[in-house]
Design a protein around this motif. Structure first.
Motif, short mmCIF file in Angstrom:
data_model
loop_
_atom_site.label_atom_id
_atom_site.label_comp_id
_atom_site.label_asym_id
_atom_site.label_seq_id
_atom_site.Cartn_x
_atom_site.Cartn_y
_atom_site.Cartn_z
N VAL A 1 0.85 -1.20 0.00
CA VAL A 1 0.00 0.00 0.00
C VAL A 1 0.89 1.25 0.00
N TYR A 2 2.00 1.19 0.73
CA TYR A 2 2.95 2.32 0.72
C TYR A 2 3.52 2.52 -0.69
N ALA B 1 0.83 4.18 -2.61
CA ALA B 1 0.58 5.55 -2.16
C ALA B 1 1.65 6.52 -2.65
N PRO C 1 -0.59 8.69 -6.54
CA PRO C 1 -0.95 7.57 -5.67
C PRO C 1 -1.92 6.59 -6.34
N HIS D 1 -8.34 6.91 1.02
CA HIS D 1 -8.17 5.83 0.03
C HIS D 1 -7.11 4.85 0.52
N TRP D 2 -6.00 5.38 1.04
CA TRP D 2 -4.94 4.50 1.55
C TRP D 2 -5.45 3.71 2.75
N TRP E 1 -7.59 0.86 1.56
CA TRP E 1 -6.77 -0.26 1.08
C TRP E 1 -6.22 -1.06 2.26
N THR F 1 -3.29 10.77 6.50
CA THR F 1 -2.30 9.75 6.12
C THR F 1 -2.20 8.74 7.24
N MET G 1 1.83 4.44 6.92
CA MET G 1 2.52 4.91 5.72
C MET G 1 3.82 5.63 6.12
#
Ligand code: GTP
Ligand code: SPV
Ligand code: MN
Length: 603
Positions: A434-435, A438, A459, A473-474, A477, A587, A591
């Protein structure tokens, strides 16, 4: 107002009838046409557009039932600066979107749409995103005054009676209103590509509505695509626990018969269509196409990630497409294809930069002017596109429209980066993946606005398409990852870069069909057959594990492609903090943890 006999309302749903009347009262079209999707309707639309000069028929002996459209020269790509997310609270649109207060935008739209369809036919297009019966399939109705949009939506979506029958069964539907913004006075002659210098591509995620004004090009106007299937659907997906992503989708079968499904997110014009149609250069491999631009994914009862392609066609980048780079695309567009902003040859067929080894001596360019190789401008626009049905593609997988979708084995993120990032790397974990998504970066292309080649953070390849706050969104996920972890069925996450260049500017990797070598490594990783080399950005291939049979790449180039420079990665991780800061307090802490870990490993 006239309702012609053939085009009377195709529904009895009063909410649909009332909405269509309301939009007609606002925009004052000269007639209303309820789109059925029939063949006679198709012929009628073609006649209307040929008469208006919007499209012209190409040589039917070379390319049956195919057409060239030339857009206005100011209307050639998506317009992110004119794209708005109108959520009640600005913080829900996030720093990634232009925000407008919903009531204020409604009043602005009320102004620009007033009588905007005068002198034109208003088409009502019921459409489905996804096959009937899938848990994520959704319906919409697009009202438009552009026959080009009607014809394109007919290729890109399940449009007409099939969709209205589903809507009539009582499901929710998304309202999408589109006008080219070029009313015609009585007796005024039309232009081939009506549009307006003022543009609004607006989305109301909370009420699931789209209003688009002033453009007839691609994602600005075919509202099933980026507006619905990504911006509105991403907001639906966040609320309902699924994912709507800018991804292609393939089935890869190895020589020993292992079948894997892979979805990959690359930014606009960064290789999704080409990857989706990959012709393997390694013997025994098969790649089948399931989708080339948008994937909707959900967690099924077994805790597996399932995916469908909500579209039914390709709106693909033409320049660079050739028998050599993408023979499948070339075959797909043998006929029944709408080409927009490509060049036309003296025998009335299409041409674009990169299509043939030799450049024709004379062409009509995308603006409609004479062109020779001495001309300074390209003959086709860099964002010229072909619109064609997925069913015409020879590599399309059997059952591509199965409502149950396919189980995803691997997810890939990738950008266009001349430096820094290796050919392929596997994330350490879902969270690390995911990072990587992103903090993805890519050089700008002609599909959007801005300076082509400029490196930007994009991203999840969703920068222009996430209909809500990028930080959320992150987090979404990560939440999906937790659900998948519970069942032990989370797909593995990889990052690729086909676009690494040498100091002399040439691509270090041949790409296209040779990308099967990367798929081969990924599938070996999935099967636990191969180790790898730990690096600050994840697991790199051992050189010996990349199947180079039949391909010559110099030792120096291969080293460059398969290793990372710790100092360069450290610099990139520091630069990636900008996108984590950009998303601000939303965030997820993890992340920042992954960023710190990347820095620790690279220092
Ligand atoms: P959108 O439809 O805008 O979302 O783009 P896309 O991601 O589907 O991009 P597409 O596959 O159309 O590729 C865009 C451009 O990248 C074309 O000019 C291709 O020729 C080029 N391209 C695609 N794959 C490769 C590759 O493996 N190597 C190189 N060098 N170029 C590639
Ligand atoms: C893109 O720009 O990512 C596209 C083309 O796929 S458009 O439909 O115009 O957005
Ligand atoms: Mn796209």
């Amino acid at each position: 107002m006239t309702f012609s006999a053939e085009v009377k309302p195709t529904t009895r749903r009063t909410d649909v009838l009332e909405w269509v009347s309301e939009i007609a009262r606002l925009t004052k079209p000269s007639s209303i046409h309820w789109v059925t999707g029939s063949e006679s309707e198709q012929r009628h639309l073609i006649d209307v557009m040929v008469a208006a000069g919007t499209i012209a028929q190409l040589n039917p002996e070379k390319r049956p039932n195919s057409f060239i459209a030339r857009s206005h020269e100011s209307d050639v790509a998506r317009v992110e600066s004119r794209t708005f997310i109108c959520s009640t609270h600005q913080k829900d649109a996030g720093p990634n979107n232009n925000w407008a207060e919903p009531d204020e935008m409604r009043s602005t739209l009320g102004g620009v749409f007033t009588e905007s369809m005068r002198g034109r036919t208003m088409y009502v297009i019921p459409f489905l995103m996804g096959p009937i019966g899938s848990p994520v399939t959704r319906a919409g109705i697009e009202i438009t005054d552009s026959p080009y949009v009607v014809m394109s939506m007919g290729v890109m979506t399940r449009a007409g009676i099939v969709a209205m029958e589903v809507i009539d069964s009582g499901v929710d539907w998304v309202k999408a209103v589109h006008s080219v913004g070029a009313p015609l006075e009585q007796g005024e002659a039309d232009v081939p590509w009506p549009c307006n210098t003022t543009k609004y591509i607006t989305h109301f995620p909370e009420t699931r509505e789209i209003w688009s004004f002033g453009s007839a090009y691609g994602g600005n106007a075919l509202l099933g695509k980026k507006a619905f299937a990504l911006r509105i659907a991403s907001a639906m997906a966040r609320d309902e626990g699924w994912l709507a992503e800018h991804m292609m989708l393939i089935r890869a079968t190895s020589p020993d018969g292992r079948v894997k499904h892979i979805a990959a997110a690359f930014p606009s014009a960064c290789g999704k269509t080409n990857f989706a149609m990959l012709q393997p250069t390694l013997p025994g491999w098969t790649i089948e196409t399931l989708g080339d631009d948008i994937v909707w994914m959900w967690v099924d009862e077994d805790g597996k990630l399932r995916a469908i392609n909500p579209e039914t066609g390709f709106f693909g980048v033409a320049p660079g497409t050739s028998e050599k780079s993408n023979p499948v695309a070339m075959e797909t567009m043998w006929g029944n294809t709408i080409f927009t902003n490509v060049a036309v040859t003296d025998d009335n067929d299409v041409w674009w930069e990169g299509m043939t080894r030799e450049t024709p001596d004379h062409l009509i360019d995308w603006r409609g002017d004479d062109w020779t190789p001495a001309s300074e401008q390209p003959a086709s626009h860099p964002n010229a596109r072909f619109t064609v049905a997925i069913s015409q593609c020879p590599s399309t997988a059997a059952g591509w429209d199965d409502p149950h979708g396919v189980v995803i084995d691997a997810l890939i993120f990738g950008g266009r980066r001349r430096t820094t990032m290796p050919l392929v790397v596997e994330a350490r974990s879902w969270q690390h993946g995911v990072y990587l998504g992103a903090t993805m970066a890519s050089e700008r292309t002609a599909a959007g606005e801005g300076i082509v080649g400029e490196l930007t953070r994009d991203p999840f390849a969703m920068a222009p398409f996430t209909g809500y706050h990028v930080g959320d969104h992150w987090a979404h996920w990560l939440a999906i990852g937790e659900r998948l972890a519970q069942s032990g069925h989370a797909p593995r996450i990889f990052q690729v870069n086909w676009f690494r260049r040498g100091d002399d500017g040439r691509f270090l990797w041949p790409g296209f069909g040779e990308n099967i070598r990367v798929v081969d490594w990924i599938v070996k990783r999935l099967s636990g057959e191969t180790g790898g080399v730990d690096s600050p950005i994840g697991v790199l291939p051992h050189r010996a594990d990349v199947n180079m049979h039949g391909l010559t790449v110099s030792d120096a180039d291969l080293t460059e492609l398969l290793t990372v420079d710790h100092a360069v990665i450290e610099e990139d991780a520091i630069s990636a903090q900008s996108v984590l800061e950009f998303a601000g307090v939303r965030t997820p802490q993890s992340m920042w943890d992954e960023n710190a870990e990347t820095l620790r490993l690279s220092s």
